[in-house]
Design an enzyme around this catalytic site. Sequence first.
Site, PDB file in Angstrom:
ATOM      1  N   PRO A  65      -2.411   0.278   9.084  1.00 17.86           N
ATOM      2  CA  PRO A  65      -2.528   1.281   8.027  1.00 17.86           C
ATOM      3  C   PRO A  65      -1.123   1.583   7.491  1.00 17.86           C
ATOM      4  CG  PRO A  65      -2.896   2.278  10.183  1.00 17.86           C
ATOM      5  CD  PRO A  65      -2.772   0.807  10.401  1.00 17.86           C
ATOM      6  N   HIS A  66      -1.030   1.836   6.202  1.00 23.47           N
ATOM      7  CA  HIS A  66       0.288   2.075   5.618  1.00 23.47           C
ATOM      8  C   HIS A  66       0.168   2.932   4.375  1.00 23.47           C
ATOM      9  CE1 HIS A  66      -1.381  -1.720   4.130  1.00 23.47           C
ATOM     10  NE2 HIS A  66      -0.812  -1.446   2.978  1.00 23.47           N
ATOM     11  N   ALA A  67       1.305   3.583   4.063  1.00 21.87           N
ATOM     12  CA  ALA A  67       1.323   4.449   2.888  1.00 21.87           C
ATOM     13  C   ALA A  67       2.744   4.687   2.432  1.00 21.87           C
ATOM     14  CB  ALA A  67       0.679   5.806   3.214  1.00 21.87           C
TER      15      ALA A  67
END
Length: 158
Positions: A65-67
């Site tokens: 997951p990344h942001a």
Amino acid sequence: MSNTITPQLVSLDEPLGTDKQAVIRALAERVVAQGRATDAAQLYADAWAREEKDETGLPGGIAIPHAKSASVTEPSLAFARLSPGVAFGADDGPADLVFLIAAPDTAAEAHLAVLSKLARSLMDDDFTAALRAATTTDEAVAVVRGAIGEGDAVPTAS
């Protein structure tokens, strides 16, 4: 310059929740607790918005997951080894190795560079075996730093 990942950003076999929302939230909270982001709820919301567009589970028990988030003040990589694994949308089952990449919303290149280096390393069986065999957070950090170019060569599992 500080390191993208530190032992305080690593969770080895700690219960972080039974679904990907809980795991992403726990990792976002860890990033904030280390002073690398200002708002765990915002970082979670940004990572969750990205997750809803395209699930981040990869084959082999991996999720990334990344942001990019306005709440992030320092590019960070939080890592959790989960037991049992949690479903992140991969066709082959749950993920036991989860990396949350948190980048400032202005740091697109840094975000992509870490994501690219990490993704390449995750295709290396020695890298994932070393993460699964790590007995301390320091050991896990050394493995990851080597992979993303912040340390020495990646140790392999024995």
